[in-house]
Design a protein around this motif. Sequence first.
Motif, mmCIF file in Angstrom:
data_model
loop_
_atom_site.group_PDB
_atom_site.id
_atom_site.type_symbol
_atom_site.label_atom_id
_atom_site.label_comp_id
_atom_site.label_asym_id
_atom_site.label_seq_id
_atom_site.Cartn_x
_atom_site.Cartn_y
_atom_site.Cartn_z
ATOM 1 N N LYS A 1 53.030 46.774 32.090
ATOM 2 C CA LYS A 1 52.164 46.450 33.223
ATOM 3 C C LYS A 1 50.717 46.603 32.770
ATOM 4 C CE LYS A 1 55.517 48.063 36.594
ATOM 5 N NZ LYS A 1 55.765 48.838 37.793
ATOM 6 N N VAL A 2 49.923 45.607 33.096
ATOM 7 C CA VAL A 2 48.535 45.605 32.619
ATOM 8 C C VAL A 2 47.621 45.251 33.789
ATOM 9 C CG1 VAL A 2 46.920 44.511 31.006
ATOM 10 C CG2 VAL A 2 49.313 44.810 30.335
ATOM 11 N N TYR A 3 46.456 45.870 33.815
ATOM 12 C CA TYR A 3 45.437 45.469 34.793
ATOM 13 C C TYR A 3 44.187 45.114 34.000
ATOM 14 C CZ TYR A 3 42.904 45.374 39.230
ATOM 15 O OH TYR A 3 42.188 44.975 40.331
ATOM 16 N N LEU A 4 43.861 43.821 34.011
ATOM 17 C CA LEU A 4 42.692 43.348 33.271
ATOM 18 C C LEU A 4 41.516 43.251 34.216
ATOM 19 C CD1 LEU A 4 43.671 40.298 31.006
ATOM 20 C CD2 LEU A 4 43.470 42.706 30.370
ATOM 21 N N THR A 5 40.379 43.710 33.760
ATOM 22 C CA THR A 5 39.197 43.569 34.585
ATOM 23 C C THR A 5 37.997 43.255 33.690
ATOM 24 O OG1 THR A 5 37.884 44.626 36.288
ATOM 25 C CG2 THR A 5 38.772 46.070 34.619
ATOM 26 N N ALA A 6 36.849 43.029 34.312
ATOM 27 C CA ALA A 6 35.601 42.812 33.580
ATOM 28 C C ALA A 6 34.497 42.927 34.609
ATOM 29 C CB ALA A 6 35.582 41.430 32.936
ATOM 30 N N ASP A 7 33.258 43.196 34.164
ATOM 31 C CA ASP A 7 32.201 43.336 35.168
ATOM 32 C C ASP A 7 31.912 41.971 35.802
ATOM 33 O OD1 ASP A 7 30.137 42.016 33.571
ATOM 34 O OD2 ASP A 7 30.257 43.816 32.330
ATOM 35 N N LEU A 8 31.294 42.032 36.996
ATOM 36 C CA LEU A 8 31.109 40.819 37.792
ATOM 37 C C LEU A 8 30.295 39.758 37.042
ATOM 38 C CD1 LEU A 8 31.560 39.405 40.520
ATOM 39 C CD2 LEU A 8 29.468 40.494 41.337
ATOM 40 N N ALA A 9 29.242 40.178 36.359
ATOM 41 C CA ALA A 9 28.390 39.204 35.656
ATOM 42 C C ALA A 9 29.198 38.459 34.598
ATOM 43 C CB ALA A 9 27.206 39.927 35.026
ATOM 44 N N THR A 10 30.023 39.189 33.859
ATOM 45 C CA THR A 10 30.837 38.552 32.812
ATOM 46 C C THR A 10 31.825 37.580 33.443
ATOM 47 O OG1 THR A 10 30.714 40.602 31.560
ATOM 48 C CG2 THR A 10 32.417 39.049 30.883
ATOM 49 N N ARG A 11 32.445 38.004 34.534
ATOM 50 C CA ARG A 11 33.460 37.158 35.172
ATOM 51 C C ARG A 11 32.809 35.878 35.729
ATOM 52 N NH1 ARG A 11 36.232 39.480 39.390
ATOM 53 N NH2 ARG A 11 34.889 41.261 39.737
ATOM 54 N N ALA A 12 31.622 36.041 36.342
ATOM 55 C CA ALA A 12 30.934 34.867 36.900
ATOM 56 C C ALA A 12 30.518 33.922 35.772
ATOM 57 C CB ALA A 12 29.722 35.307 37.703
ATOM 58 N N ALA A 13 30.062 34.478 34.658
ATOM 59 C CA ALA A 13 29.637 33.630 33.533
ATOM 60 C C ALA A 13 30.824 32.822 33.007
ATOM 61 C CB ALA A 13 29.037 34.497 32.430
ATOM 62 N N ARG A 14 31.982 33.451 32.937
ATOM 63 C CA ARG A 14 33.181 32.734 32.458
ATOM 64 C C ARG A 14 33.544 31.590 33.392
ATOM 65 N NH1 ARG A 14 36.662 38.151 31.181
ATOM 66 N NH2 ARG A 14 35.720 38.678 29.185
ATOM 67 N N GLY B 1 44.868 41.443 38.014
ATOM 68 C CA GLY B 1 43.433 41.691 37.897
ATOM 69 C C GLY B 1 42.653 40.644 38.668
ATOM 70 N N PRO B 2 41.338 40.883 38.821
ATOM 71 C CA PRO B 2 40.513 39.987 39.629
ATOM 72 C C PRO B 2 40.193 38.668 38.920
ATOM 73 C CG PRO B 2 39.153 41.692 38.652
ATOM 74 C CD PRO B 2 40.570 42.014 38.283
ATOM 75 N N ALA B 3 39.598 37.759 39.692
ATOM 76 C CA ALA B 3 39.238 36.437 39.161
ATOM 77 C C ALA B 3 38.264 36.568 37.993
ATOM 78 C CB ALA B 3 38.573 35.636 40.282
ATOM 79 N N GLY B 4 38.516 35.790 36.969
ATOM 80 C CA GLY B 4 37.577 35.737 35.843
ATOM 81 C C GLY B 4 37.731 36.854 34.837
ATOM 82 N N ALA B 5 38.772 37.670 34.990
ATOM 83 C CA ALA B 5 38.970 38.771 34.032
ATOM 84 C C ALA B 5 39.554 38.259 32.717
ATOM 85 C CB ALA B 5 39.872 39.838 34.641
ATOM 86 N N GLY B 6 39.932 36.976 32.704
ATOM 87 C CA GLY B 6 40.468 36.380 31.474
ATOM 88 C C GLY B 6 41.979 36.300 31.456
ATOM 89 N N LYS B 7 42.602 36.553 32.608
ATOM 90 C CA LYS B 7 44.072 36.620 32.655
ATOM 91 C C LYS B 7 44.753 35.340 32.147
ATOM 92 C CE LYS B 7 44.627 37.390 37.062
ATOM 93 N NZ LYS B 7 43.276 37.264 37.623
ATOM 94 N N SER B 8 44.333 34.198 32.678
ATOM 95 C CA SER B 8 45.062 32.958 32.358
ATOM 96 C C SER B 8 45.041 32.653 30.865
ATOM 97 C CB SER B 8 44.463 31.765 33.102
ATOM 98 O OG SER B 8 44.440 32.037 34.456
ATOM 99 N N THR B 9 43.846 32.676 30.293
ATOM 100 C CA THR B 9 43.728 32.345 28.863
ATOM 101 C C THR B 9 44.539 33.327 28.033
ATOM 102 O OG1 THR B 9 41.458 31.836 29.460
ATOM 103 C CG2 THR B 9 41.984 31.786 27.117
ATOM 104 N N VAL B 10 44.362 34.603 28.324
ATOM 105 C CA VAL B 10 45.047 35.643 27.558
ATOM 106 C C VAL B 10 46.568 35.522 27.706
ATOM 107 C CG1 VAL B 10 45.465 38.145 27.591
ATOM 108 C CG2 VAL B 10 43.123 37.260 27.546
ATOM 109 N N CYS B 11 47.013 35.315 28.945
ATOM 110 C CA CYS B 11 48.473 35.266 29.192
ATOM 111 C C CYS B 11 49.117 34.075 28.508
ATOM 112 C CB CYS B 11 48.761 35.233 30.688
ATOM 113 S SG CYS B 11 48.371 36.790 31.479
#
Length: 233
Positions: free
Chosen positions: A146-159, A7-17
Motif C-alpha cells: 500500500k502506497v500513498y503518493l503525494t507532492a506539494d501543491l506547486a509541484t502538482r499544479a506545475a505537472r 494520493g491526490p491529483a498530480g502526485a504522479g500516480k498515473s505515470t508511475v503506476c
Amino acid sequence: MIIAIDGPAGAGKSTVCKILANRLGFVYLDTGAMYRAVAWAFQTAPGLAGGAQTAPDDERLGQTLAGIDLRFALEDDMLRIFYGQRTLSEELRSPEITQAASRISRLPAVREFLVAWQRKLAAEGPGIVAEGRDTATVVFPQAELKVYLTADLATRAARRCAEYAAKGLDITREQIELLIRERDEADSRRDHSPMRPAKTAFLLDTSGLSIEQVVDRLAEKAQQLLQTVRRPM
Ligand code: DC
C-alpha cells in the motif's frame, strides 16, 4: 499480488503506476478513469443521473447504474472503458469531467457500483497495480503493498499545467492550483471512502523526485514482497 497506490491529483500516480505495472508484468487499473466514465455518462445522457448532481435517491441511482451500458475490461494489461459501442479515453480527461468525477464520487451508489467492478477486474489479472483515492483503504484492504503518493501543491499544479499545455488547453497555473485544491478538499472530506493514507501505507513525497526515482523505489519494495511470496515453505 495487489499494489494499491492512492494520493491526490498530480502526485504522479498515473505515470508511475503505468511504468511500475509494465516493469512487473502486472495490469494497471486506473480507478479514477472509472469515476470519470460515470461522470461522462451522466453528462452525456443527463436523464441517466436522475438528479445525481443535487440530492439523488441512492437506491434509484443504484438501479440506474445497474442498467447503464458502461463496461470495463482489462485488455493488453490496461483498463478499457466502453459506453455502448464507443470506447472512452481522451474525452474523460477534460477539466470539466475531472471536476464532475470528483462530484459524483461522493455518491455511495456510484462508489458501490465501481468498487464491485474494480474487485472483479482485479480478480482477473495476474497482478494488479491499482491507483486512486481509496484503493488501499477500501477497495483492496488485502493489498500486499500500500502506497500513498503525494507532492506539494506547486509541484502538482506545475505537472498538470504541463499536461494541459501539451493538449493545447488554455488554462493558467493559478486556475489549476485552485481546481486541484478544491478537488483535494472535496475528495478528502467526503463521508464515503475519503482520500487518506492507509494505516500501513508507505508514504512517499514525490516533489523532488523524478519519475524513475519513484518507480525504482516502489519496484524495489514490490520485488522484495514478491520474493517473500514466492519463497518455498
Ligand atoms: O485520479 P483521477 O484524477 O482520475 O480521479 C478523478 C476523481 O475520481 C477524483 O477527484 C475522485 C474520484 N476518485 C475516487 O473518488 N476514488 C478513486 N479510487 C479514484 C478516483
